[in-house]
Design a protein around this motif. Structure first.
Motif, PDB file in Angstrom:
ATOM      1  N   PHE A  64       0.850  -1.201   0.000  1.00  0.00           N
ATOM      2  CA  PHE A  64       0.000   0.000   0.000  1.00  0.00           C
ATOM      3  C   PHE A  64       0.879   1.242   0.000  1.00  0.00           C
ATOM      4  CE2 PHE A  64       1.025  -0.978   4.363  1.00  0.00           C
ATOM      5  CZ  PHE A  64       1.097   0.237   5.037  1.00  0.00           C
ATOM      6  N   GLU A  65       0.264   2.375  -0.292  1.00  0.00           N
ATOM      7  CA  GLU A  65       0.982   3.643  -0.305  1.00  0.00           C
ATOM      8  C   GLU A  65       0.686   4.403   0.975  1.00  0.00           C
ATOM      9  OE1 GLU A  65       1.668   7.594  -3.137  1.00  0.00           O
ATOM     10  OE2 GLU A  65       0.621   5.829  -3.919  1.00  0.00           O
ATOM     11  N   ALA A  66       1.728   4.956   1.590  1.00  0.00           N
ATOM     12  CA  ALA A  66       1.573   5.757   2.800  1.00  0.00           C
ATOM     13  C   ALA A  66       2.699   6.768   2.848  1.00  0.00           C
ATOM     14  CB  ALA A  66       1.597   4.869   4.044  1.00  0.00           C
ATOM     15  N   ASP A  67       2.366   8.009   3.191  1.00  0.00           N
ATOM     16  CA  ASP A  67       3.369   9.056   3.333  1.00  0.00           C
ATOM     17  C   ASP A  67       4.205   9.206   2.060  1.00  0.00           C
ATOM     18  OD1 ASP A  67       4.356  11.091   4.853  1.00  0.00           O
ATOM     19  OD2 ASP A  67       5.793   9.876   5.977  1.00  0.00           O
ATOM     20  N   ASP A  68       3.535   9.059   0.913  1.00  0.00           N
ATOM     21  CA  ASP A  68       4.175   9.171  -0.403  1.00  0.00           C
ATOM     22  C   ASP A  68       5.255   8.119  -0.640  1.00  0.00           C
ATOM     23  OD1 ASP A  68       2.614  11.404  -1.129  1.00  0.00           O
ATOM     24  OD2 ASP A  68       3.979  12.741  -0.067  1.00  0.00           O
ATOM     25  N   MET A  69       5.143   6.968   0.056  1.00  0.00           N
ATOM     26  CA  MET A  69       6.057   5.856  -0.173  1.00  0.00           C
ATOM     27  C   MET A  69       5.258   4.591  -0.436  1.00  0.00           C
ATOM     28  SD  MET A  69       8.969   6.378   2.805  1.00  0.00           S
ATOM     29  CE  MET A  69       7.824   6.675   4.145  1.00  0.00           C
ATOM     30  N   TRP A  70       5.791   3.722  -1.296  1.00  0.00           N
ATOM     31  CA  TRP A  70       5.161   2.434  -1.546  1.00  0.00           C
ATOM     32  C   TRP A  70       5.722   1.429  -0.538  1.00  0.00           C
ATOM     33  CZ3 TRP A  70       0.988   0.915  -3.876  1.00  0.00           C
ATOM     34  CH2 TRP A  70       0.795  -0.448  -4.171  1.00  0.00           C
ATOM     35  N   LEU A  71       4.829   0.845   0.255  1.00  0.00           N
ATOM     36  CA  LEU A  71       5.243  -0.058   1.321  1.00  0.00           C
ATOM     37  C   LEU A  71       4.853  -1.482   0.969  1.00  0.00           C
ATOM     38  CD1 LEU A  71       4.238   2.057   4.464  1.00  0.00           C
ATOM     39  CD2 LEU A  71       6.315   2.170   3.072  1.00  0.00           C
ATOM     40  N   ALA A  72       5.837  -2.384   1.058  1.00  0.00           N
ATOM     41  CA  ALA A  72       5.632  -3.790   0.710  1.00  0.00           C
ATOM     42  C   ALA A  72       5.858  -4.641   1.950  1.00  0.00           C
ATOM     43  CB  ALA A  72       6.581  -4.207  -0.416  1.00  0.00           C
ATOM     44  N   PRO A  73       4.796  -4.964   2.704  1.00  0.00           N
ATOM     45  CA  PRO A  73       4.965  -5.725   3.943  1.00  0.00           C
ATOM     46  C   PRO A  73       5.396  -7.169   3.687  1.00  0.00           C
ATOM     47  CG  PRO A  73       2.857  -4.544   3.913  1.00  0.00           C
ATOM     48  CD  PRO A  73       3.407  -4.508   2.509  1.00  0.00           C
ATOM     49  N   VAL A  74       6.309  -7.653   4.512  1.00  0.00           N
ATOM     50  CA  VAL A  74       6.735  -9.054   4.509  1.00  0.00           C
ATOM     51  C   VAL A  74       6.133  -9.712   5.743  1.00  0.00           C
ATOM     52  CG1 VAL A  74       8.691 -10.636   4.635  1.00  0.00           C
ATOM     53  CG2 VAL A  74       8.877  -8.538   3.285  1.00  0.00           C
ATOM     54  N   PRO A  75       5.287 -10.743   5.590  1.00  0.00           N
ATOM     55  CA  PRO A  75       4.646 -11.352   6.761  1.00  0.00           C
ATOM     56  C   PRO A  75       5.617 -12.220   7.562  1.00  0.00           C
ATOM     57  CG  PRO A  75       4.027 -12.537   4.774  1.00  0.00           C
ATOM     58  CD  PRO A  75       4.837 -11.353   4.314  1.00  0.00           C
ATOM     59  N   LEU A  76       5.447 -12.218   8.879  1.00  0.00           N
ATOM     60  CA  LEU A  76       6.191 -13.108   9.769  1.00  0.00           C
ATOM     61  C   LEU A  76       5.204 -13.809  10.683  1.00  0.00           C
ATOM     62  CD1 LEU A  76       9.279 -10.993  10.965  1.00  0.00           C
ATOM     63  CD2 LEU A  76       9.189 -12.673   9.124  1.00  0.00           C
ATOM     64  N   SER A  77       5.384 -15.096  10.851  1.00  0.00           N
ATOM     65  CA  SER A  77       4.548 -15.842  11.781  1.00  0.00           C
ATOM     66  C   SER A  77       5.065 -15.650  13.202  1.00  0.00           C
ATOM     67  CB  SER A  77       4.558 -17.333  11.434  1.00  0.00           C
ATOM     68  OG  SER A  77       5.850 -17.878  11.680  1.00  0.00           O
ATOM     69  N   ALA A  78       4.238 -15.989  14.179  1.00  0.00           N
ATOM     70  CA  ALA A  78       4.674 -15.909  15.576  1.00  0.00           C
ATOM     71  C   ALA A  78       5.896 -16.789  15.814  1.00  0.00           C
ATOM     72  CB  ALA A  78       3.529 -16.318  16.499  1.00  0.00           C
ATOM     73  N   LYS A  79       5.932 -17.948  15.162  1.00  0.00           N
ATOM     74  CA  LYS A  79       7.090 -18.837  15.312  1.00  0.00           C
ATOM     75  C   LYS A  79       8.337 -18.205  14.721  1.00  0.00           C
ATOM     76  CE  LYS A  79       8.715 -23.538  14.359  1.00  0.00           C
ATOM     77  NZ  LYS A  79       8.408 -24.833  13.723  1.00  0.00           N
ATOM     78  N   GLU A  80       8.210 -17.534  13.581  1.00  0.00           N
ATOM     79  CA  GLU A  80       9.369 -16.887  12.954  1.00  0.00           C
ATOM     80  C   GLU A  80       9.862 -15.707  13.792  1.00  0.00           C
ATOM     81  OE1 GLU A  80       8.583 -17.903   8.253  1.00  0.00           O
ATOM     82  OE2 GLU A  80       7.540 -16.213   9.184  1.00  0.00           O
ATOM     83  N   ILE A  81       8.956 -14.989  14.425  1.00  0.00           N
ATOM     84  CA  ILE A  81       9.372 -13.911  15.312  1.00  0.00           C
ATOM     85  C   ILE A  81      10.215 -14.484  16.450  1.00  0.00           C
ATOM     86  CG2 ILE A  81       8.553 -12.150  16.939  1.00  0.00           C
ATOM     87  CD1 ILE A  81       6.057 -11.912  15.057  1.00  0.00           C
ATOM     88  N   ALA A  82       9.800 -15.645  16.959  1.00  0.00           N
ATOM     89  CA  ALA A  82      10.537 -16.281  18.062  1.00  0.00           C
ATOM     90  C   ALA A  82      11.881 -16.829  17.605  1.00  0.00           C
ATOM     91  CB  ALA A  82       9.694 -17.397  18.669  1.00  0.00           C
ATOM     92  N   THR A  83      11.970 -17.336  16.374  1.00  0.00           N
ATOM     93  CA  THR A  83      13.196 -17.999  15.928  1.00  0.00           C
ATOM     94  C   THR A  83      14.118 -17.084  15.111  1.00  0.00           C
ATOM     95  OG1 THR A  83      11.925 -18.868  14.041  1.00  0.00           O
ATOM     96  CG2 THR A  83      12.209 -20.307  15.964  1.00  0.00           C
ATOM     97  N   TYR A  84      13.567 -16.403  14.114  1.00  0.00           N
ATOM     98  CA  TYR A  84      14.379 -15.509  13.276  1.00  0.00           C
ATOM     99  C   TYR A  84      14.741 -14.221  14.018  1.00  0.00           C
ATOM    100  CZ  TYR A  84      14.282 -11.166  10.526  1.00  0.00           C
ATOM    101  OH  TYR A  84      14.494  -9.891  10.073  1.00  0.00           O
TER     102      TYR A  84
END
Length: 475
Positions: A64-84
């Protein structure tokens, strides 16, 4: 497949904080921080895209676009937050890169998560980058992205900036995946560091753990099959802050009034010392409190004529080492106040939360001595913030020689935080410094910080990166 953006930033977090309101509508606010401030104008001018995690677990958000920038979110799972993130990034790499102040943990499952998440970030960057785009990857969470991205998009220029220290080869060699990390970083055309010593450590690691040759700052990656020879530069680009903005804020009547109120609320001490840190074991908070406590016990400083304000914003509170640190700091503060405080007057005023920028500017203006006593720090922007806020030329900066800022800020009083007696001497020198010497030192510090701001940092890095010749789209 190439995208439409000539400039792509890849960082662990997006530059906005995303919330869902009571109606389920998604809203965003721009994140505070120097990186966003520095890159937002460049993003707008170049039609840039920012690849990063939204901050929410198990949440998929379309670009999506916000603050005149194109933002490309990368999803992380709860498990990936804990491990990565909490695991490999912050319980393996963070302590390893900060001189093993805490013991790093090496787990193969964490490494596998780091590989997978880095691959996802690289793929998102590849999709968003136009042909011959410039891609700037940031920090220790994403060290494999440059090589992964180069395999996907050999036509793009790739820069990487490491915001934290890079360890000596004798420590880096502990990492079971040391060669993979070095190869990952060498996917970039330009690898940037905070200090000359960090760049030198990286070049030594290249020589030790790979077969590539180095000459000065340049690493040569030889021709292999259809892959042409190329060169990677490792150089120093000390990061900074939006110093003009903070200087302007600190000059406002509201901030000056609040600074006077803070001193009044603390009983108008003769000497007000200040520490501002994330609650992290690298910041030397315990060493600082110990030195201050001994000065009070020896009656070289007396309460309430002297007071220390310690702001320790919460950090990684799910990690055991940080829970232990918080407990130890709070016990030290309690003991010191119990022994030397009086009714309504503490020796240490300890705040375990964050403050808005206006309040921080007022604290900087109120403090006579700023204590930056990190045991190891990539840069430490608090030191630069304090200087930027002192247009009155008041205040003295006590700065750890192990912070990256020490390379630039020679007019500070440099200190070895492991040397408690030495730190006590420096604190007393700061507390009793002749105002003329203080003004001379602060004037020189301000000249450096105001001239070398965060925009100067970004432009200096990008000017070197964008001088790299364009490549074909063929591997």
């Amino acid at each position: 497949m190439s995208g439409t953006h000539d400039f792509v930033v890849v960082a662990n977090r997006l530059p906005v904080d995303i919330q869902n309101d009571v109606d389920g509508e998604r809203t965003w606010t721009r994140s505070p921080g120097g990186l966003v401030t520095a890159l937002a104008p460049i993003m707008r001018a170049k039609g840039g895209a920012w690849v990063g995690w939204s901050g929410a677990a198990d949440t998929t958000i379309e670009p999506f676009e916000a603050d005149d920038m194109w933002l490309a979110p990368v999803p992380l799972s709860a498990k990936e937050i804990a491990t990565y993130y909490e695991g490999f990034s912050n319980a393996t790499l963070w302590p390893l890169y900060h001189d093993v102040i805490a013991d790093p943990e090496y787990h193969r499952v964490w490494w596998n998560a780091y590989l997978e998440v880095n691959r996802r970030f690289a793929e998102a960057a590849a999709v968003n980058a136009a042909e011959h785009a410039t891609v700037w990857v940031h920090d220790y969470q994403l060290q494999l992205v440059p090589q992964m991205l180069r395999r996907l998009r050999p036509d793009v220029r790739i820069g990487f900036f490491n915001h934290i220290p890079f360890p000596p080869v004798e420590l880096f060699g502990q990492l079971p995946w040391r060669r993979q990390v070095i190869e990952g970083l060498l996917g970039a055309d330009l690898v940037g560091f905070q200090r000359t010593g960090d760049a030198a450590n990286f070049l030594r690691a290249v020589r030790r753990f790979t077969s590539y040759g180095t000459r000065g700052q340049v690493i040569t990656i030889g021709k292999h099959w259809t892959r042409p020879e190329r060169h990677v530069r490792a150089a120093t680009f000390p990061i900074s802050i939006d110093s003009a903005q903070l200087d302007e804020l600190a000059r406002t009547e509201a901030v000056e009034k609040r600074a006077a109120e803070i001193r009044s609320e603390l009983g108008d001490p003769d000497v007000l010392l200040l520490g501002v840190d994330r609650l992290d074991y690298t910041k030397g908070i315990r060493h600082r409190i110990k030195a201050f406590g001994e000065l009070v016990a020896e009656k070289k400083l007396t309460v309430p004529a002297a007071a220390l304000v310690q702001v320790a914003s919460p950090s990684r509170e799910q990690v055991d080492e940080y829970k232990t640190l918080r407990h130890e700091v709070e016990v030290m503060v309690g003991n010191l106040n119990g022994e030397h405080g009086s009714l309504g007057r503490a020796a240490i005023y300890y705040m375990h939360h964050s403050y808005p920028q206006e309040e921080m500017a007022a604290l900087y203006r109120a403090a006579d001595v700023m204590l930056v006593t990190a045991l190891r720090d990539g840069m430490n922007l608090v030191a630069k913030e304090y200087v930027a806020a002192r247009s009155d030329l008041g205040g003295v900066l006590v700065l750890s020689e192990f912070a990256g800022a020490a390379d630039e800020m020679s007019q500070a009083l440099l200190v070895n935080p492991h040397d408690i007696e030495g730190m006590k001497s420096v604190i007393m020198r700061a507390a009793t410094m002749d105002p003329r010497e203080g003004r001379r030192r602060m004037r020189a510090l301000r000249k450096r910080v105001l001239e070398h701001d965060v925009a100067h940092w970004a432009n200096s890095f990008l000017s070197v990166l964008e001088a790299v010749p364009q490549r074909t789209s063929h591997v």
